[in-house]
Design a protein around this motif. Structure first.
Motif, mmCIF file in Angstrom:
data_model
loop_
_atom_site.group_PDB
_atom_site.id
_atom_site.type_symbol
_atom_site.label_atom_id
_atom_site.label_comp_id
_atom_site.label_asym_id
_atom_site.label_seq_id
_atom_site.Cartn_x
_atom_site.Cartn_y
_atom_site.Cartn_z
ATOM 1 N N ARG A 1 0.215 1.613 14.069
ATOM 2 C CA ARG A 1 -0.004 0.202 14.398
ATOM 3 C C ARG A 1 0.130 0.021 15.911
ATOM 4 N NH1 ARG A 1 3.509 -1.780 11.390
ATOM 5 N NH2 ARG A 1 2.150 -2.006 9.583
ATOM 6 N N SER B 1 6.012 4.748 6.089
ATOM 7 C CA SER B 1 6.339 3.527 6.805
ATOM 8 C C SER B 1 6.523 3.828 8.299
ATOM 9 C CB SER B 1 7.533 2.831 6.147
ATOM 10 O OG SER B 1 8.680 2.965 6.913
ATOM 11 N N GLU C 1 -4.606 -4.026 11.382
ATOM 12 C CA GLU C 1 -3.924 -3.733 10.123
ATOM 13 C C GLU C 1 -4.854 -2.989 9.155
ATOM 14 O OE1 GLU C 1 -0.879 -4.248 10.585
ATOM 15 O OE2 GLU C 1 -0.228 -3.404 8.676
ATOM 16 N N ASP C 2 -6.155 -3.320 9.199
ATOM 17 C CA ASP C 2 -7.121 -2.567 8.385
ATOM 18 C C ASP C 2 -7.092 -1.095 8.749
ATOM 19 O OD1 ASP C 2 -7.905 -4.827 7.172
ATOM 20 O OD2 ASP C 2 -9.829 -5.029 8.204
ATOM 21 N N LEU D 1 1.054 4.161 -2.816
ATOM 22 C CA LEU D 1 0.739 5.558 -2.502
ATOM 23 C C LEU D 1 1.898 6.480 -2.855
ATOM 24 C CD1 LEU D 1 -1.079 5.317 0.968
ATOM 25 C CD2 LEU D 1 -2.084 5.479 -1.301
ATOM 26 N N TYR E 1 -9.632 9.770 14.848
ATOM 27 C CA TYR E 1 -10.890 9.818 14.104
ATOM 28 C C TYR E 1 -11.196 8.463 13.464
ATOM 29 C CZ TYR E 1 -14.225 11.060 10.461
ATOM 30 O OH TYR E 1 -15.319 11.104 9.642
ATOM 31 N N LYS E 2 -10.160 7.860 12.870
ATOM 32 C CA LYS E 2 -10.349 6.556 12.222
ATOM 33 C C LYS E 2 -10.710 5.487 13.245
ATOM 34 C CE LYS E 2 -10.035 7.549 8.000
ATOM 35 N NZ LYS E 2 -11.250 7.363 7.193
ATOM 36 N N ASP F 1 -14.325 6.061 14.289
ATOM 37 C CA ASP F 1 -15.166 5.629 13.186
ATOM 38 C C ASP F 1 -15.289 4.112 13.181
ATOM 39 O OD1 ASP F 1 -16.627 6.916 11.148
ATOM 40 O OD2 ASP F 1 -15.323 5.953 9.663
ATOM 41 N N ILE G 1 -6.123 12.369 13.038
ATOM 42 C CA ILE G 1 -6.603 11.452 12.002
ATOM 43 C C ILE G 1 -6.714 10.030 12.551
ATOM 44 C CG2 ILE G 1 -6.024 10.354 9.799
ATOM 45 C CD1 ILE G 1 -4.868 12.948 8.861
ATOM 46 N N LEU H 1 0.836 -1.206 0.000
ATOM 47 C CA LEU H 1 0.000 0.000 0.000
ATOM 48 C C LEU H 1 0.870 1.254 0.000
ATOM 49 C CD1 LEU H 1 -2.885 1.290 0.356
ATOM 50 C CD2 LEU H 1 -2.371 1.332 2.790
ATOM 51 N N ILE H 2 1.859 1.242 0.889
ATOM 52 C CA ILE H 2 2.760 2.399 0.975
ATOM 53 C C ILE H 2 3.437 2.624 -0.370
ATOM 54 C CG2 ILE H 2 4.919 3.207 2.006
ATOM 55 C CD1 ILE H 2 4.001 1.922 4.624
ATOM 56 N N VAL I 1 -4.667 0.515 10.226
ATOM 57 C CA VAL I 1 -3.388 1.107 9.828
ATOM 58 C C VAL I 1 -3.471 1.533 8.359
ATOM 59 C CG1 VAL I 1 -0.957 0.611 9.388
ATOM 60 C CG2 VAL I 1 -2.019 -0.171 11.519
ATOM 61 N N GLN I 2 -4.003 0.643 7.530
ATOM 62 C CA GLN I 2 -4.068 0.952 6.100
ATOM 63 C C GLN I 2 -5.047 2.093 5.825
ATOM 64 O OE1 GLN I 2 -4.445 -2.448 3.577
ATOM 65 N NE2 GLN I 2 -2.687 -3.475 4.494
ATOM 66 N N LEU J 1 -3.304 5.244 6.693
ATOM 67 C CA LEU J 1 -2.316 5.628 5.684
ATOM 68 C C LEU J 1 -3.013 6.235 4.467
ATOM 69 C CD1 LEU J 1 0.182 2.632 5.912
ATOM 70 C CD2 LEU J 1 0.586 4.995 6.600
ATOM 71 N N LEU J 2 -4.125 5.613 4.075
ATOM 72 C CA LEU J 2 -4.893 6.154 2.946
ATOM 73 C C LEU J 2 -5.408 7.558 3.250
ATOM 74 C CD1 LEU J 2 -7.143 3.338 1.447
ATOM 75 C CD2 LEU J 2 -5.748 4.990 0.197
ATOM 76 N N ALA J 3 -5.895 7.728 4.489
ATOM 77 C CA ALA J 3 -6.418 9.040 4.876
ATOM 78 C C ALA J 3 -5.303 10.079 4.869
ATOM 79 C CB ALA J 3 -7.056 8.954 6.255
#
Lengths: 216, 181
Positions: free
Chosen positions: B35, B28, B50-51, A11, B83-84, B87, B80, A7-8, B53-54, B57-59
């Motif tokens: 994590r 990273s 891990e979900d 991105l 917030y995640k 959520d 962030i 993913l990293i 974490v991903q 990272l996307l946010a």
């Protein structure tokens, strides 16, 4: 499922420089477009400028109306800009400012009522346009509300309901400010109640919409 | 706290200017920190960690332009991550109570506990006979089969099993602080 290193990698690959000042430009675009539409709508409704605009310039109620709506608009806009960023909060002094404006307006209305004969109460409170004033303000706020929500959706608000309320307040107060150019009501109780209602409803609508639309 | 903030902020500013290498490093590092943050909030090894974490990272990626380089990066990231988490908890209808004052977990976060545990295992293994140590490492840590290890070492399968069994018993006694055989 993608692994985190993958993913990293995806991105970071082909990273482009982030546009500078995007937050302000996007919010400015959304709100600005809304304001233009609102002014166009006000013209279309044939609201026009109040006929006594030149003489009204010298009267205190004229300025108080703009101060009341203008200060709330400012508070709403500042809150929007703050809450657009994840760590943004509405500071205590801002809450105090909003409450202060409402209290000051209430005090002015109370003083005016206290100094008037009871026979005048109806005129001071209902004016000539109580039945349409709040509705017009609400209608006029819609383009600004839509534009601001659109812009806010690409931001990162971590308090979606509050962010929505700020958007609603900014929209409602801007619409009231614009409407004040056409409206020749000048009684303080009228302004407090009907302008207040015209701004409060968009604020609540914004809060409700924000809860659902501003999640990310 | 300051060095972490300084380093992450610099990486973020470089990343916003389009520096891919800094961005990789930043993501990273941020991944490891969030994590640890989520593990601490949800219990280690939680399936959703891990979900989250991903997602974070996307946010960070899609909302990176909301970072104002005049302000602390760690506060931005913490907001962030929190917030995640909220959520996620809301979506899973779990009880909702996420502290607002735990930013330091993000700044000081590393996996030193896990690293420490690995060191302890190595130290304990070091006291065992070399062959036994090799068997235990191959089967229990690297996850190879008894048959594989037996074939590789020339010892019979039962000999491997017995050696591992004895070695583990010895380790267990040692860990209880009872060194006598």
């Amino acid at each position: 499922m993608t692994t985190t290193p993958d993913l990293i990698d995806s991105l970071a690959t082909g990273l482009k420089p982030a546009p500078r000042g995007f937050v302000s430009r996007r919010l400015g675009l959304g709100i600005g477009a809304g304001v233009v539409l609102t002014i166009a709508a006000a013209t279309l409704f044939a609201l026009g400028l109040r006929p006594d605009l030149p003489t009204a310039f010298t009267s205190p109620p004229f300025w108080i109306k703009f101060a009341f709506t203008g200060l709330l608009m400012l508070a709403g806009l500042v809150a929007v800009w703050r809450l657009a960023r994840p760590e943004g909060k509405v500071s205590r002094s801002m809450w105090a400012g909003i409450v202060g404006v409402l209290l000051a307006m209430s005090a002015l209305a109370a003083v005016q009522l206290a100094n008037a004969p009871v026979a005048d109460y109806r005129a001071l409170i209902m004016g000539k346009t109580a039945a349409i004033c709040p509705w017009l303000i609400m209608l006029l706020s819609l383009p600004i509300l839509a534009g601001a929500l659109w812009a806010m959706r690409s931001m990162a608000p971590t308090h979606p309901t509050l962010a929505g309320a700020s958007v609603g307040l900014a929209a409602g107060a801007s619409a009231a400010f614009i409407y004040a150019f056409s409206c020749d009501e000048s009684a303080m109780p009228f302004v407090l109640i009907w302008y207040g209602l015209g701004m409060a409803v968009p604020t609540l609508v914004g809060a409700l919409l924000g809860r659902y639309l501003l999640r990310w | 706290m300051q060095p972490v903030e300084e380093r992450l902020r610099r990486l973020m500013i470089e990343a916003l200017a389009g520096d891919e290498k800094s961005y990789r490093q930043l993501l990273s590092d941020v991944g490891d920190r969030v994590r640890a943050y989520y593990s601490r909030r949800m219990g280690p090894g939680h399936a959703s960690t891990e979900d989250l974490v991903q997602e974070t990272l996307l946010a960070v990626h899609t909302r990176r332009f909301t970072y104002d380089s005049d302000r602390p990066f760690t506060a931005w990231l913490h907001a962030i991550a929190r917030y995640k988490l909220i959520d996620h908890l809301r979506a899973s209808r779990a009880h909702l109570s996420v502290p607002i004052d735990d930013m330091n977990d993000l700044i000081s976060a590393d996996d030193s506990e896990a690293t420490g545990a690995r060191h302890d295992v190595e130290k304990l293994l070091g006291d065992l006979p070399e062959q036994t140590r090799g068997f235990i490492r191959a089967v229990k840590i690297d996850g190879r089969s008894i048959a594989e290890v037996s074939a590789a070492s020339g010892a019979s399968e039962s000999a491997v099993k017995v050696a591992i069994h004895r070695g583990l018993k010895l380790l267990a006694r040692r860990m209880k602080g009872n060194d006598a055989p």
